[in-house]
Design an enzyme around this catalytic site. Sequence first.
Site, PDB file in Angstrom:
ATOM      1  N   TYR A 291       0.853  -1.194   0.000  1.00 12.53           N
ATOM      2  CA  TYR A 291       0.000   0.000   0.000  1.00 12.53           C
ATOM      3  C   TYR A 291       0.882   1.234   0.000  1.00 12.53           C
ATOM      4  O   TYR A 291       1.669   1.459   0.925  1.00 12.53           O
ATOM      5  CB  TYR A 291      -0.883  -0.034   1.236  1.00 12.53           C
ATOM      6  CG  TYR A 291      -2.092   0.861   1.166  1.00 12.53           C
ATOM      7  CD1 TYR A 291      -3.290   0.380   0.643  1.00 12.53           C
ATOM      8  CD2 TYR A 291      -2.059   2.164   1.637  1.00 12.53           C
ATOM      9  CE1 TYR A 291      -4.420   1.182   0.598  1.00 12.53           C
ATOM     10  CE2 TYR A 291      -3.184   2.970   1.590  1.00 12.53           C
ATOM     11  CZ  TYR A 291      -4.361   2.476   1.071  1.00 12.53           C
ATOM     12  OH  TYR A 291      -5.481   3.267   1.029  1.00 12.53           O
ATOM     13  N   TYR A 341      -5.507   5.567  -7.098  1.00 16.16           N
ATOM     14  CA  TYR A 341      -5.762   5.387  -5.674  1.00 16.16           C
ATOM     15  C   TYR A 341      -7.201   4.945  -5.506  1.00 16.16           C
ATOM     16  O   TYR A 341      -8.114   5.761  -5.491  1.00 16.16           O
ATOM     17  CB  TYR A 341      -5.496   6.711  -4.946  1.00 16.16           C
ATOM     18  CG  TYR A 341      -5.906   6.743  -3.488  1.00 16.16           C
ATOM     19  CD1 TYR A 341      -5.231   5.984  -2.542  1.00 16.16           C
ATOM     20  CD2 TYR A 341      -6.964   7.547  -3.067  1.00 16.16           C
ATOM     21  CE1 TYR A 341      -5.598   6.023  -1.205  1.00 16.16           C
ATOM     22  CE2 TYR A 341      -7.341   7.587  -1.725  1.00 16.16           C
ATOM     23  CZ  TYR A 341      -6.651   6.830  -0.803  1.00 16.16           C
ATOM     24  OH  TYR A 341      -7.020   6.877   0.511  1.00 16.16           O
TER      25      TYR A 341
END
Lengths: 388, 428
Positions: A291, A341
């Site tokens: 991430y 994102y």
Amino acid sequence: MTISGRAAIAGIGATEFSKESGRSELQLAAEACIAAIKDAGLTPSDVDGLVTFTQDANSEIAVARELGIPELNFFSRVDYGGGAACGTVAHAAMAVASGQAETVVCYRAFNERSGHRFGQASTRSTPGTTTLEFSWHLPYGFATPAAWVAMQARRYMHEYGATSEDFGRVAVAMRRHAATNPKAWFHDRPITLEEHQASRWVVEPLHLFDCCQESDGGVAIVVTGADRARDLAHPPAMVRAAAQGAGPNQMMMFGYYETDVAALPAMGVVGRSLWSRSGLGPADVQTAILYDHFTPFVLMQLEELGFCDRGEAKDLVADGGIELGGRLPVNPNGGQLGEAYIHGMNGIAEAVRQIRGTSVNQVPEVENVLVTAGTGVPTSGLILGRDE
Amino acid sequence: MHDRLMALAAELTAKGEVPVGPCPDPVNAAMIRNWTQTLGDPNPLWAEYAPPAMIQVWSMPGLGPRRPAVSEPALAMLHEAGYTGIVATDCEQTYDRYLRLGEELRITLRLGDVVGPKQTALGEGYFVTWYQTWYAGDERVAEMLFRVLKFRPRDSGGAAPSPDGRYPLRPAVNADTRFFWEGVEAGELRIQRCAECGELRHPPGPMCPHCHATKRDHVTASGRGVVHSYVVHHHPPVPGQRSPFVVALVELEEGVRMVGNLLGCTRDDVRIGMPVELSFQRMDDELTLPQWRPAGAVPEETAAPQEAQVAGGPALRIELTPTFVISTALATRDFMPVHHDPARARAQGSKDIFLNILTTMGLVQRCALDLVPDARLSGIAIRLGVPAYAGETLVLTGHRSGDHTLEVRGAVSLGDHVTATVRLKEPA
């Protein structure tokens, strides 16, 4: 009972990734879900469970109505922002492994750029304990995810001698990967370390290019039983392990008060669970989806997950270790810094492509992929593997 | 805003002297005795005349209703435009003659000018000057110029009010955290302590994670700590804050950590491990935040070398005990809480209660007459520096600077509290 080897990802779907989708978040969710269901070779009537993020604006029943799913046996939500990503698959895998559901779709869809932007300053927060937690920070203008991450990044630099260039190398690698991914927002737009250094400050020590972009889009993941997955359109991405984790004295995004500020304890919890539940170790994964909402946390994750020792991630990155062809290629899709994102869900889809062998930036001979969710928050992770 | 302010200033100035009304009491022996006793000034002349530096005392409203000040509309406009800081910079009194017991006085006010914007050490600001004039009947007996700097705080974390004047970033408070915010209002930084096992904990919560007791009390932090980590916020804009500003994670001497803004310090000066000390910052009428400053820091414009004593007369040393600060404030009919209530003083960002300006005037007069006992004063002009806090020693020194002038300087440990020029009627 373990879910390891009993559940698999059979389908992935996504909308395009943009800065202005021009349609509702529900439409994005429905489009991503139907694409994932079709990718698996299924129809909505095969789906009997839905899981999403607590933060998602689209309720399970609203998505079910749009898709024409006749009945739901299972619905669930996972909290803590991007930390939910792999958790949705964990909940779905538990449901199918325990017989609560047969096929579950996990989804996340938002207009995060054209609608409500998380990067802006929070001036209020959701009711309850979270409000009180934020009250130790917001009054000081300490109000954005970039600022919260920067606080840890500064301490990390102090403890281990990491520099802004070390963070920059992560951004450069992600943008290099995105440059060869046509679906990526930053397709064909790589950056240099000099450009990273010259990009404006957002919150020192973070430059603009240390922060992921803001995107509109939706991603959906179809989880079903391993046996059923083997009969479907693609080779299954087996769930070798799924884990959620919160660390000691955990707060939403402020692990500042008792624990090591230069670490990500929640990710340590997830990492230990993933390795022990899967029986695998860092040497057994060929690529990792980490991430990457902010570059410093990629370095800290490499350490928490055992890919290197504490403070040594900068060396791994400096040697090109996280790039395609490196020791551990990270985010071949370009990650959230380069592709989009979508709160970590696009990374799970990339992990599935790597297992299938269909990624545009395919890593050779992939057996297992480690995927992580949001960092700094209570989080989650997956190890996906090829069916043996 | 600038054009509107200038128009307003022109309008107010054009009004000229605005009558305010009679002073509450005639010049009287009781108030003079209170004044001379608290200031420690037994000059026999004050049996016959009122001390000239006492002139403003006669017109102080005390705890009575406040009179509208002629400068108020201009100050309010500046405040709304974000110039929330205010500091008195100059006070000049001119004495036409000494006053005798029984004289009845009245005052007028007029706006002098509004000048700015100026870049100052405290931040961008406007100097606002007004005049107060005392009359006995139709005879002018004294005049005072008073000047303040109304500034936009340059400190990181400076409050930029929302349109309604309230600082927009407010903490939520519940039963578990109320003690902390009540402490802040009382000028204390409180750390929760488990009443069973004694474990300290911040942020606080209802159950001790170590022994599971729900009984809790608190300790008051020393206010000393070190920077454990920090950030400099540039983007995006945060309501109520002016970028760039510093947010620090401070490790307190007591062992817990706390987040706050680091004030009075540029971003280049911040370091992990640097010692910091607590500073309360008043954000608006209702909210104060505990903040941090570099330990032992002195505001740059007021730092003065200690050894640069003015050569000349003997030094007058005044121990600024709380009693001295409080009794002189009351004897000069100044009831502002910052001069007698330590909690309120801290809540407004001060270290402690501090000497009021009317007393500073009186001490300058005392120092001048120590130096030239027979002189008649025609005026005192002071420039104000650092606050003179309770617990400090104020050292006043003076010297002749001309046939009709004396220079007086009053210093405390932080630097010059006051520099003054005293004008004499005739060479003594």
